[in-house]
Write a protein that holds these residues in place. Structure first.
Motif, PDB file in Angstrom:
ATOM      1  N   MET A   1       0.819  -1.186   0.000  1.00  8.77           N
ATOM      2  CA  MET A   1       0.000   0.000   0.000  1.00  8.77           C
ATOM      3  C   MET A   1       0.873   1.264   0.000  1.00  8.77           C
ATOM      4  N   LEU A   2       1.901   1.292   0.810  1.00  8.89           N
ATOM      5  CA  LEU A   2       2.783   2.446   0.866  1.00  8.89           C
ATOM      6  C   LEU A   2       3.480   2.659  -0.471  1.00  8.89           C
ATOM      7  N   ALA A   3       3.872   1.564  -1.122  1.00 12.80           N
ATOM      8  CA  ALA A   3       4.517   1.670  -2.436  1.00 12.80           C
ATOM      9  C   ALA A   3       3.561   2.286  -3.452  1.00 12.80           C
ATOM     10  N   ASP A   4       2.280   1.891  -3.397  1.00 14.79           N
ATOM     11  CA  ASP A   4       1.290   2.454  -4.321  1.00 14.79           C
ATOM     12  C   ASP A   4       1.102   3.948  -4.097  1.00 14.79           C
ATOM     13  N   ILE A   5       1.087   4.368  -2.840  1.00 10.66           N
ATOM     14  CA  ILE A   5       0.944   5.788  -2.519  1.00 10.66           C
ATOM     15  C   ILE A   5       2.154   6.564  -3.023  1.00 10.66           C
ATOM     16  N   LEU A   6       3.348   6.034  -2.781  1.00 13.23           N
ATOM     17  CA  LEU A   6       4.565   6.704  -3.237  1.00 13.23           C
ATOM     18  C   LEU A   6       4.614   6.787  -4.761  1.00 13.23           C
ATOM     19  N   GLN A  75      11.565  11.630 -16.783  1.00 14.01           N
ATOM     20  CA  GLN A  75      10.666  10.482 -16.925  1.00 14.01           C
ATOM     21  C   GLN A  75      11.417   9.178 -16.699  1.00 14.01           C
ATOM     22  N   ALA A  76      12.649   9.074 -17.181  1.00 15.63           N
ATOM     23  CA  ALA A  76      13.440   7.861 -16.964  1.00 15.63           C
ATOM     24  C   ALA A  76      13.737   7.663 -15.476  1.00 15.63           C
ATOM     25  N   ILE A  77      14.068   8.741 -14.780  1.00 13.00           N
ATOM     26  CA  ILE A  77      14.305   8.652 -13.329  1.00 13.00           C
ATOM     27  C   ILE A  77      13.031   8.246 -12.612  1.00 13.00           C
ATOM     28  N   ILE A  82      10.023   4.085  -9.723  1.00 14.69           N
ATOM     29  CA  ILE A  82       8.847   3.203  -9.653  1.00 14.69           C
ATOM     30  C   ILE A  82       9.291   1.751  -9.592  1.00 14.69           C
ATOM     31  N   LEU A  83      10.264   1.382 -10.412  1.00 12.14           N
ATOM     32  CA  LEU A  83      10.774   0.008 -10.380  1.00 12.14           C
ATOM     33  C   LEU A  83      11.409  -0.310  -9.029  1.00 12.14           C
ATOM     34  N   VAL A  84      12.103   0.661  -8.437  1.00 15.13           N
ATOM     35  CA  VAL A  84      12.669   0.462  -7.102  1.00 15.13           C
ATOM     36  C   VAL A  84      11.559   0.220  -6.089  1.00 15.13           C
ATOM     37  N   ALA A  85      10.493   1.022  -6.167  1.00 10.06           N
ATOM     38  CA  ALA A  85       9.377   0.867  -5.229  1.00 10.06           C
ATOM     39  C   ALA A  85       8.655  -0.468  -5.421  1.00 10.06           C
ATOM     40  N   LEU A  86       8.503  -0.883  -6.671  1.00 11.84           N
ATOM     41  CA  LEU A  86       7.808  -2.146  -6.937  1.00 11.84           C
ATOM     42  C   LEU A  86       8.637  -3.358  -6.534  1.00 11.84           C
ATOM     43  N   ASN A  87       9.966  -3.279  -6.702  1.00 11.92           N
ATOM     44  CA  ASN A  87      10.833  -4.418  -6.409  1.00 11.92           C
ATOM     45  C   ASN A  87      11.359  -4.417  -4.991  1.00 11.92           C
ATOM     46  N   GLY A  88      11.177  -3.337  -4.274  1.00 12.92           N
ATOM     47  CA  GLY A  88      11.694  -3.260  -2.910  1.00 12.92           C
ATOM     48  C   GLY A  88      13.194  -3.084  -2.846  1.00 12.92           C
ATOM     49  N   GLY A  89      13.804  -2.637  -3.917  1.00 10.31           N
ATOM     50  CA  GLY A  89      15.247  -2.419  -3.971  1.00 10.31           C
ATOM     51  C   GLY A  89      15.650  -2.037  -5.370  1.00 10.31           C
ATOM     52  N   ILE A  90      16.925  -1.818  -5.576  1.00  8.54           N
ATOM     53  CA  ILE A  90      17.407  -1.409  -6.888  1.00  8.54           C
ATOM     54  C   ILE A  90      17.372  -2.610  -7.831  1.00  8.54           C
ATOM     55  N   PRO A  91      16.599  -2.487  -8.922  1.00 11.18           N
ATOM     56  CA  PRO A  91      16.512  -3.606  -9.861  1.00 11.18           C
ATOM     57  C   PRO A  91      17.706  -3.602 -10.812  1.00 11.18           C
ATOM     58  N   GLY A 188       4.226  -1.309 -20.622  1.00 10.18           N
ATOM     59  CA  GLY A 188       3.099  -1.747 -19.821  1.00 10.18           C
ATOM     60  C   GLY A 188       3.457  -2.832 -18.822  1.00 10.18           C
ATOM     61  N   ALA A 189       4.637  -3.382 -18.958  1.00  8.20           N
ATOM     62  CA  ALA A 189       5.054  -4.496 -18.097  1.00  8.20           C
ATOM     63  C   ALA A 189       5.270  -4.093 -16.651  1.00  8.20           C
ATOM     64  N   ILE A 190       5.448  -2.796 -16.374  1.00  7.88           N
ATOM     65  CA  ILE A 190       5.665  -2.401 -14.989  1.00  7.88           C
ATOM     66  C   ILE A 190       4.353  -2.254 -14.231  1.00  7.88           C
ATOM     67  N   GLY A 191       3.236  -2.455 -14.944  1.00  9.04           N
ATOM     68  CA  GLY A 191       1.957  -2.559 -14.279  1.00  9.04           C
ATOM     69  C   GLY A 191       1.307  -1.237 -13.898  1.00  9.04           C
ATOM     70  N   LEU A 192       1.619  -0.166 -14.589  1.00 11.67           N
ATOM     71  CA  LEU A 192       1.027   1.119 -14.253  1.00 11.67           C
ATOM     72  C   LEU A 192      -0.095   1.515 -15.191  1.00 11.67           C
ATOM     73  N   GLY A 193      -0.271   0.782 -16.252  1.00 11.39           N
ATOM     74  CA  GLY A 193      -1.302   1.135 -17.230  1.00 11.39           C
ATOM     75  C   GLY A 193      -0.992   2.446 -17.921  1.00 11.39           C
ATOM     76  N   LEU A 194       0.282   2.761 -18.102  1.00 11.80           N
ATOM     77  CA  LEU A 194       0.658   4.026 -18.742  1.00 11.80           C
ATOM     78  C   LEU A 194       0.360   3.942 -20.195  1.00 11.80           C
TER      79      LEU A 194
END
Length: 194
Positions: A1-6, A75-77, A82-91, A188-194
């Motif tokens: 939940m916190l990751a989604d908010i961030l 945008q790249a940053i 976002i990938l860091v937040a989704l993976n819980g660390g540096i991917p 779309g693979a990162i799951g944001l529906g962008l």
């Protein structure tokens, strides 16, 4: 939940700032009035990051390359965070893919800015034609380089301007192409529906 908010906060903040950067880019491209208060806001809000970048990336033919590069980098940053937040660390991720994602997202945002600007011009032409409000003037100046070539091709319809319909069609086709590009590069693979 916190990751989604961030992620939500990050997306809103980065999209807002990128919109200001791209508005500055489009205003410069359209040779809009830079004494307009909204233009002055865009200049002041983007100067701290654009000034150092302009030393490395100069403008060329009225195109502010530094603004485009800055938008892509932001945008790249954002995608990286976002990938860091989704993976819980540096991917472990290829930075080139992040830059490609950033470029496609910036292109998508430019098309959306034009789309909503054309809608605003059409609505204002019905509600308050000839309005002198600074925002309305800037929106008209942004859309004019896109509308002018279509107006030249369209025959006169007795005072009725049908060029926004053609511009909408072109912008929707571009939007579909960009959506397919997003799928092709795995955005779309990162799951944001962008």
């Amino acid at each position: 939940m916190l990751a989604d908010i961030l992620i939500t906060i990050l997306l809103i903040a980065s999209t807002f700032y990128m919109t200001i950067i791209l508005l500055r880019f489009l205003l410069q491209l359209a040779r809009a009035d830079f004494y307009n208060p909204i233009s002055q806001f865009a200049v002041k809000a983007t100067n701290p990051l654009l000034r150092p970048l302009r030393r490395v990336i100069p403008g060329w033919g009225g195109i502010d390359g530094a603004a485009l590069v800055l938008a892509v980098i932001i945008q790249a940053i954002t995608f990286f965070l976002i990938l860091v937040a989704l993976n819980g660390g540096i991917p472990s991720f290829n930075p080139l893919i992040l830059l490609v994602w950033g470029a496609i997202a910036v292109l998508d945002l430019i098309v959306k800015i034009y789309f909503w600007s054309v809608i605003a011009v059409v609505v204002v032409s019905w509600i308050a034609p000839g309005s002198g409000h600074p925002a309305i003037q800037l929106v008209a100046q942004i859309t004019e380089p896109v509308m002018r070539p279509v107006r030249k091709l369209m025959p006169s319809m007795g005072g009725l301007d049908l060029s926004p319909i053609i511009v909408f069609l072109i912008l929707n086709v571009l939007s579909v192409v960009i959506d397919h590009m997003k799928v092709a590069v795995g955005l779309g693979a990162i799951g944001l529906g962008l």
